[in-house]
Design an enzyme around this catalytic site. Structure first.
Site, PDB file in Angstrom:
ATOM      1  CD1 TRP A 121      -0.120  -1.162   3.340  1.00  0.00           C
ATOM      2  CD2 TRP A 121       0.286   1.051   3.304  1.00  0.00           C
ATOM      3  NE1 TRP A 121       0.530  -0.837   4.516  1.00  0.00           N
ATOM      4  CE2 TRP A 121       0.778   0.511   4.523  1.00  0.00           C
ATOM      5  CE3 TRP A 121       0.433   2.409   3.071  1.00  0.00           C
ATOM      6  CZ2 TRP A 121       1.398   1.299   5.499  1.00  0.00           C
ATOM      7  CZ3 TRP A 121       1.058   3.207   4.030  1.00  0.00           C
ATOM      8  CH2 TRP A 121       1.517   2.645   5.225  1.00  0.00           C
ATOM      9  CG  ASP A 169       3.598  -2.411   6.503  1.00  0.00           C
ATOM     10  OD1 ASP A 169       3.079  -3.363   5.885  1.00  0.00           O
ATOM     11  OD2 ASP A 169       3.854  -1.314   5.977  1.00  0.00           O
ATOM     12  CD  GLU A 170       5.956  -0.829  12.565  1.00  0.00           C
ATOM     13  OE1 GLU A 170       6.989  -1.527  12.441  1.00  0.00           O
ATOM     14  OE2 GLU A 170       5.984   0.411  12.460  1.00  0.00           O
ATOM     15  CG  HIS A 197       8.744  -4.816   9.147  1.00  0.00           C
ATOM     16  ND1 HIS A 197       8.506  -3.460   9.062  1.00  0.00           N
ATOM     17  CD2 HIS A 197       8.694  -5.280   7.868  1.00  0.00           C
ATOM     18  CE1 HIS A 197       8.328  -3.123   7.796  1.00  0.00           C
ATOM     19  NE2 HIS A 197       8.428  -4.223   7.053  1.00  0.00           N
ATOM     20  CG  HIS A 250       5.016   2.642   8.656  1.00  0.00           C
ATOM     21  ND1 HIS A 250       5.655   1.715   9.456  1.00  0.00           N
ATOM     22  CD2 HIS A 250       4.469   1.940   7.623  1.00  0.00           C
ATOM     23  CE1 HIS A 250       5.485   0.503   8.944  1.00  0.00           C
ATOM     24  NE2 HIS A 250       4.772   0.622   7.826  1.00  0.00           N
ATOM     25  CD  GLU A 267       9.870  -3.556  13.206  1.00  0.00           C
ATOM     26  OE1 GLU A 267       8.698  -3.134  13.229  1.00  0.00           O
ATOM     27  OE2 GLU A 267      10.709  -3.136  12.393  1.00  0.00           O
ATOM     28  CD  GLU A 292       9.154   0.187   9.911  1.00  0.00           C
ATOM     29  OE1 GLU A 292       8.804   1.249  10.470  1.00  0.00           O
ATOM     30  OE2 GLU A 292       8.774  -0.939  10.296  1.00  0.00           O
ATOM     31  CD  GLU A 348       6.478   4.234  12.383  1.00  0.00           C
ATOM     32  OE1 GLU A 348       7.399   4.002  11.575  1.00  0.00           O
ATOM     33  OE2 GLU A 348       5.877   3.330  12.997  1.00  0.00           O
ATOM     34  CB  THR A 385       6.090  -0.253  16.380  1.00  0.00           C
ATOM     35  OG1 THR A 385       6.691  -1.400  15.781  1.00  0.00           O
ATOM     36  CG2 THR A 385       7.188   0.649  16.910  1.00  0.00           C
TER      37      THR A 385
END
Length: 396
Positions: free
Chosen positions: A95, A261-262, A265, A179, A229, A176, A138, A232
């Site tokens: 995205w 996403d976090e 990761h 974000h 990670e 990242e 971020e 977050t």
């Protein structure tokens, strides 16, 4: 995120990063970007330093990993290619911030912005303090890539190295980067925050760097990133929940996608440490205990807006009160990692290794006991102004 524990009671345990705040300010007496260089020379004394970073609060240790252990990471290049790089998404499948924001090329752009601002009006100030703090964290991404490139055996030696570790670092950074971009643009359009104060905070923070106590040691570095990670993921997930409760489903989707996403990761970094436990259980459990004793400090612990020397503490206190990131979460992450890496099941450890194993396995329950005491103290917290929201006051 904001509990302050008695150091005598809990020794070195200061909760973290996306954790608890530093117990003492690292700026003394004031954090200035234009302080005068002390010197007997009038000429030098009249010079202005462009930036004065916060004073380090402890002795620095560098390159603590023995050379023979650096070879472990070189031998894992092929493994990382097959097991870590596969967790990345292609750019075309990721995205992008524009997917969630008003389209500036659309005839309906102004109406879309108006709708966003109407939703934003219904969200309380304390939520925006936490969202801004998360966004600023971020946006300090250059610092985090720099940190990863301090790690011996895994750093990107050229800036475009084709080793698996270097490819991961660059691609992780690229993912990242979306974000902070997305949250920053949303906050700009919302009209609820003082963008200049936020921009100053970001510049101060990137200029200050971070001090995760990882000693150029990838054992410590990947334990740190595993924890971060996870933290977050929890924090952004909770802001998504709160945004939905306040009626902004679009903002909830924004925060939820960042949290996803976090989580991905987190999976990558915990797999790396899992592999280290497989290859070198004694060295890895010692590194795990070492990081926990030194505390997982938040990447944004040096946060400063030009006014508030304790800005990180105050931001953390609001996050704690809202349940976005708490001391309980810190304890839960410790417990999660202990279970994820099967630390209780390790055998054949040295004496020091068994002591480290016992320490990390008992740590979560110790933190929870201290959290209960701190919660009582937090009930008497005052309200203070935050420059990010035009000096409106928010209860800590």
């Amino acid at each position: 995120m904001a509990l302050k524990f008695n150091s005598a009671t809990f020794q070195s345990q200061k909760l973290p990063s996306f954790g608890l705040p530093p117990m003492t300010s690292l700026r003394s007496p004031k954090f200035l970007m234009a302080s005068t260089i002390g010197s007997n020379s009038k000429e030098v004394g009249n010079l202005k330093r462009p930036f004065t970073p916060p004073r380090q609060g402890h002795a620095q240790v560098t390159h603590s990993l023995p050379p023979q252990k650096i070879e472990i990471f070189k031998s894992l290049e092929g493994w990382a290619e097959k097991n870590i790089l596969t967790l990345l998404k292609t750019v075309e499948k990721c995205w992008q911030p524009q997917d969630f924001l008003p389209d500036p090329a659309s005839d309906g752009f102004y109406d879309q912005v108006k709708e966003l601002r109407e939703r934003a009006k219904e969200i309380p100030d304390d939520f925006y303090v936490v969202l801004v703090g998360d966004m600023i964290t971020e946006e300090a991404l250059p610092t985090y890539q720099t940190m990863l490139n301090t790690l011996d055996g895994t750093r990107d030696e050229t800036g475009a190295s084709l080793t698996s570790w270097a490819i991961w670092t660059r691609a992780w950074t690229a993912e990242e980067n979306r974000h902070g971009d997305l949250l920053n643009k949303y906050l700009y359009l919302s009209g609820r925050v003082d963008k200049k104060q936020i921009e100053k905070t970001i510049q101060y923070l990137i200029g200050s760097g971070m001090d995760p106590h990882t000693e150029n040691n990838p054992y410590l570095g990947f334990i740190y990133t595993s924890f971060q990670e996870r933290a977050t993921f929890i924090s952004h997930g909770n802001t998504a929940r709160l945004a939905k409760e306040h009626g902004d489903n679009n903002l909830a989707q924004i925060c939820g996608n960042i949290a996803a996403d976090e989580k991905r990761h987190e999976t990558a970094y915990t797999k790396i440490v899992e592999k280290l436990f497989e290859i070198d259980p004694d060295g890895t459990v010692l590194a795990f205990a070492d990081m926990m004793r030194k505390k997982i400090t938040m990447p944004a612990e040096f946060m400063y807006d030009g006014e508030d020397d304790n800005l990180f503490d105050h931001f953390s206190a609001v996050a704690q009160r809202l349940g976005v990131y708490t001391a309980k979460d810190y304890a839960d992450i410790v417990e999660f990692l202990v279970e994820r890496w099967k630390v209780k099941d390790l055998t054949g450890l040295s004496g020091d290794g068994r002591e480290a194993q016992d320490y990390v396995c008992r740590l979560a329950s110790r933190i929870r006991k201290l959290e209960e005491r701190a919660q009582e103290k937090a009930k008497q917290a005052p309200s203070i102004p935050f420059s990010w929201i035009f000096d409106r006051e928010v209860k800590l």
